[in-house]
Design a protein around this motif. Structure first.
Motif, PDB file in Angstrom:
ATOM      1  N   LEU A  82       0.860  -1.180   0.000  1.00 18.33           N
ATOM      2  CA  LEU A  82       0.000   0.000   0.000  1.00 18.33           C
ATOM      3  C   LEU A  82       0.899   1.233   0.000  1.00 18.33           C
ATOM      4  CD1 LEU A  82      -2.518  -1.075   2.788  1.00 18.33           C
ATOM      5  CD2 LEU A  82      -2.764  -1.409   0.337  1.00 18.33           C
ATOM      6  N   THR A  83       0.763   2.072  -1.012  1.00 19.08           N
ATOM      7  CA  THR A  83       1.620   3.259  -1.114  1.00 19.08           C
ATOM      8  C   THR A  83       0.886   4.448  -0.492  1.00 19.08           C
ATOM      9  OG1 THR A  83       0.828   3.846  -3.339  1.00 19.08           O
ATOM     10  CG2 THR A  83       2.713   2.343  -3.191  1.00 19.08           C
ATOM     11  N   VAL A  84       1.100   4.630   0.793  1.00 16.48           N
ATOM     12  CA  VAL A  84       0.365   5.618   1.574  1.00 16.48           C
ATOM     13  C   VAL A  84       1.055   6.982   1.498  1.00 16.48           C
ATOM     14  CG1 VAL A  84      -0.412   6.190   3.914  1.00 16.48           C
ATOM     15  CG2 VAL A  84      -0.545   3.830   3.084  1.00 16.48           C
ATOM     16  N   CYS A  85       0.248   8.051   1.505  1.00 20.41           N
ATOM     17  CA  CYS A  85       0.757   9.415   1.364  1.00 20.41           C
ATOM     18  C   CYS A  85       0.173  10.280   2.484  1.00 20.41           C
ATOM     19  CB  CYS A  85       0.374   9.981  -0.005  1.00 20.41           C
ATOM     20  SG  CYS A  85       0.862   8.936  -1.398  1.00 20.41           S
ATOM     21  N   PRO A  86       0.831  10.330   3.649  1.00 16.22           N
ATOM     22  CA  PRO A  86       0.244  10.972   4.829  1.00 16.22           C
ATOM     23  C   PRO A  86      -0.119  12.438   4.652  1.00 16.22           C
ATOM     24  CG  PRO A  86       2.092   9.583   5.458  1.00 16.22           C
ATOM     25  CD  PRO A  86       2.093   9.654   3.961  1.00 16.22           C
ATOM     26  N   LEU A  87       0.807  13.270   4.133  1.00 12.83           N
ATOM     27  CA  LEU A  87       0.511  14.688   4.007  1.00 12.83           C
ATOM     28  C   LEU A  87      -0.575  14.945   2.973  1.00 12.83           C
ATOM     29  CD1 LEU A  87       4.034  16.350   4.343  1.00 12.83           C
ATOM     30  CD2 LEU A  87       2.273  16.016   6.097  1.00 12.83           C
ATOM     31  N   SER A  88      -0.635  14.134   1.940  1.00 11.04           N
ATOM     32  CA  SER A  88      -1.725  14.219   0.973  1.00 11.04           C
ATOM     33  C   SER A  88      -3.053  13.919   1.655  1.00 11.04           C
ATOM     34  CB  SER A  88      -1.478  13.228  -0.168  1.00 11.04           C
ATOM     35  OG  SER A  88      -2.638  13.063  -0.964  1.00 11.04           O
ATOM     36  N   ASN A  89      -3.098  12.852   2.446  1.00  8.19           N
ATOM     37  CA  ASN A  89      -4.331  12.491   3.151  1.00  8.19           C
ATOM     38  C   ASN A  89      -4.790  13.620   4.066  1.00  8.19           C
ATOM     39  OD1 ASN A  89      -3.254   9.032   3.653  1.00  8.19           O
ATOM     40  ND2 ASN A  89      -4.240   9.996   1.891  1.00  8.19           N
ATOM     41  N   LEU A  90      -3.833  14.313   4.672  1.00 11.69           N
ATOM     42  CA  LEU A  90      -4.179  15.426   5.548  1.00 11.69           C
ATOM     43  C   LEU A  90      -4.731  16.600   4.752  1.00 11.69           C
ATOM     44  CD1 LEU A  90      -4.122  16.728   8.388  1.00 11.69           C
ATOM     45  CD2 LEU A  90      -1.774  17.456   7.875  1.00 11.69           C
ATOM     46  N   ARG A  91      -4.034  16.994   3.690  1.00 13.00           N
ATOM     47  CA  ARG A  91      -4.426  18.186   2.927  1.00 13.00           C
ATOM     48  C   ARG A  91      -5.753  17.985   2.187  1.00 13.00           C
ATOM     49  NH1 ARG A  91      -0.396  22.044   2.029  1.00 13.00           N
ATOM     50  NH2 ARG A  91      -2.056  23.235   1.016  1.00 13.00           N
ATOM     51  N   LEU A  92      -6.056  16.729   1.804  1.00 16.29           N
ATOM     52  CA  LEU A  92      -7.305  16.461   1.094  1.00 16.29           C
ATOM     53  C   LEU A  92      -8.421  16.025   2.034  1.00 16.29           C
ATOM     54  CD1 LEU A  92      -6.042  14.750  -2.176  1.00 16.29           C
ATOM     55  CD2 LEU A  92      -6.558  17.156  -1.733  1.00 16.29           C
ATOM     56  N   LYS A  93      -8.133  16.108   3.344  1.00 16.23           N
ATOM     57  CA  LYS A  93      -9.143  15.841   4.372  1.00 16.23           C
ATOM     58  C   LYS A  93      -9.644  14.401   4.358  1.00 16.23           C
ATOM     59  CE  LYS A  93     -10.465  20.697   4.769  1.00 16.23           C
ATOM     60  NZ  LYS A  93      -9.264  21.187   4.067  1.00 16.23           N
ATOM     61  N   VAL A  94      -8.774  13.489   3.916  1.00 17.97           N
ATOM     62  CA  VAL A  94      -9.061  12.064   4.078  1.00 17.97           C
ATOM     63  C   VAL A  94      -9.012  11.707   5.565  1.00 17.97           C
ATOM     64  CG1 VAL A  94      -8.271   9.712   3.517  1.00 17.97           C
ATOM     65  CG2 VAL A  94      -8.208  11.525   1.778  1.00 17.97           C
ATOM     66  N   VAL A  95      -8.111  12.384   6.303  1.00 18.11           N
ATOM     67  CA  VAL A  95      -8.056  12.293   7.763  1.00 18.11           C
ATOM     68  C   VAL A  95      -8.175  13.707   8.327  1.00 18.11           C
ATOM     69  CG1 VAL A  95      -6.679  10.171   7.798  1.00 18.11           C
ATOM     70  CG2 VAL A  95      -5.519  12.400   7.770  1.00 18.11           C
ATOM     71  N   PRO A  96      -8.776  13.860   9.504  1.00 20.29           N
ATOM     72  CA  PRO A  96      -8.940  15.210  10.059  1.00 20.29           C
ATOM     73  C   PRO A  96      -7.649  15.816  10.578  1.00 20.29           C
ATOM     74  CG  PRO A  96      -9.794  13.568  11.580  1.00 20.29           C
ATOM     75  CD  PRO A  96      -9.462  12.839  10.316  1.00 20.29           C
ATOM     76  N   ASP A  97      -6.720  14.968  11.015  1.00 20.33           N
ATOM     77  CA  ASP A  97      -5.421  15.425  11.504  1.00 20.33           C
ATOM     78  C   ASP A  97      -4.460  14.253  11.446  1.00 20.33           C
ATOM     79  OD1 ASP A  97      -5.775  13.891  14.025  1.00 20.33           O
ATOM     80  OD2 ASP A  97      -7.284  15.427  14.423  1.00 20.33           O
TER      81      ASP A  97
END
Length: 334
Positions: free
Chosen positions: A235-250
């Motif tokens: 799984l090629t996960v992209c933490p800062l992308s997930n944050l900026r696109l609101k996939v995660v709240p923080d």
């Protein structure tokens, strides 16, 4: 934090265009833009979701017109990636986004491939090119694009699937991916970012992909987690992308620590770093700050990135040995 030698496996070349570069290309190619200056453009990098990002992303791509533009973009990423500790990069390119602006596919591929060809000597990075199909376009358009790419003879290693996920399931592209696999190409696909876990199942079972790009919503399906763990599907996960696109709240809510704890083959990547606030080193620093990710976890992430790559076994062993040597040197100096 000392950055270990790492492979980057989820990186959109077009997502490395910094605001300054976009404005410089627009001037070079006489492309009108609705931004007054760098600050005006950068102020628009506040995204509500994936689609709001994609609207700006594709608009800025219109500044890329010539092989030299594509070569400059690619070389700039490679230089920055080397500084971030990247030793191997398997990068994404969206041909359809450029041919839609009237840029010949040969112009696109010639520029990117020229820069990638010099990467080992100029930057110490081995590379592979994956052409990604836009899932919000038709399967027929994707098939035509794949045919055109193959006709050029460009040294691509795989096919991918990206862009607006919701409402565009992997099942839409079964024939395209079957053709690509028959041509000997590797297969990857974005799934489980904004789309549901069922898209991950489809990518695996219908498209025959070897890696899932993003995949964070897989954690909502216990049966899927069990399969991904058992089969060690990367799984090629992209933490800062997930944050900026609101996939995660923080960042504290990001599932990556739990993914590691559950034994998933997770890797860390930067996705579209010019838009999301950081290249690979920034993403790794963010991960290192998360509760439950210690030094052993960072070493595991680095090793996962090499093992999840499409490199041959000889190069993998070489890079894994470099990671172990870097860890040993850090421990000796502690």
């Amino acid at each position: 934090m000392t950055t270990l030698p790492t492979a980057e496996l989820h990186l959109h070349l077009e997502g490395t265009l910094e605001p300054e570069t976009i404005l410089r290309l627009a001037e070079r190619n006489a492309v009108p833009l609705p931004y007054h200056d760098v600050d005006d453009l950068a102020a628009r990098y506040d995204f509500a979701d994936l689609q709001s990002f994609l609207d700006l992303y594709y608009a800025n791509m219109a500044t890329l017109r010539t092989a030299q533009d594509f070569a400059d973009m690619t070389d700039a990423y490679l230089s920055r990636a080397a500084a971030a500790g990247v030793v191997h990069a398997e990068v994404f390119l969206d041909p359809q986004a450029h041919t839609a602006h009237g840029v010949p596919i040969e112009e696109v591929l010639d520029g990117v491939c020229a820069a990638l060809g010099t990467a080992p000597a100029r930057h110490g990075i081995s590379t592979g090119l994956i052409v990604t199909m836009l899932r919000d376009h038709s399967a027929a358009d994707a098939m035509r694009t794949l045919t055109d790419v193959l006709r050029t003879g460009a040294p691509i290693i795989g096919i991918g699937l990206d862009s607006a996920e919701v409402g565009n399931p992997p099942s839409k592209f079964v024939e395209v991916f079957a053709r690509a696999r028959a041509e000997g190409l590797h297969a990857v696909a974005h799934a489980g970012e904004e789309g549901p876990p069922s898209y991950v199942w489809e990518a695996l079972d219908l498209l025959g992909v070897e890696r899932i790009d993003h995949g964070v919503r897989s954690m909502e399906d216990e049966r899927l987690v069990a399969r991904l763990t058992e089969d060690q599907v990367p799984l090629t996960v992209c933490p800062l992308s997930n944050l900026r696109l609101k996939v995660v709240p923080d960042l504290a809510s990001h599932p990556l620590p739990e993914m590691l704890r559950r034994g998933l083959m997770v890797t860390v990547n930067s996705d579209d770093p010019a838009y999301f606030g950081g290249y690979l080193d920034a993403n790794l620093a963010a991960v290192a700050s998360l509760h439950g990710v210690d030094g052993d976890g960072m070493r595991r992430l680095a090793r996962n990135s090499i093992n999840a790559s499409f490199l041959d076994d000889v190069r993998k062993r070489e890079l894994l040995a470099r990671i172990d040597a870097a860890v040993a040197a850090t421990n000796a100096s502690a």
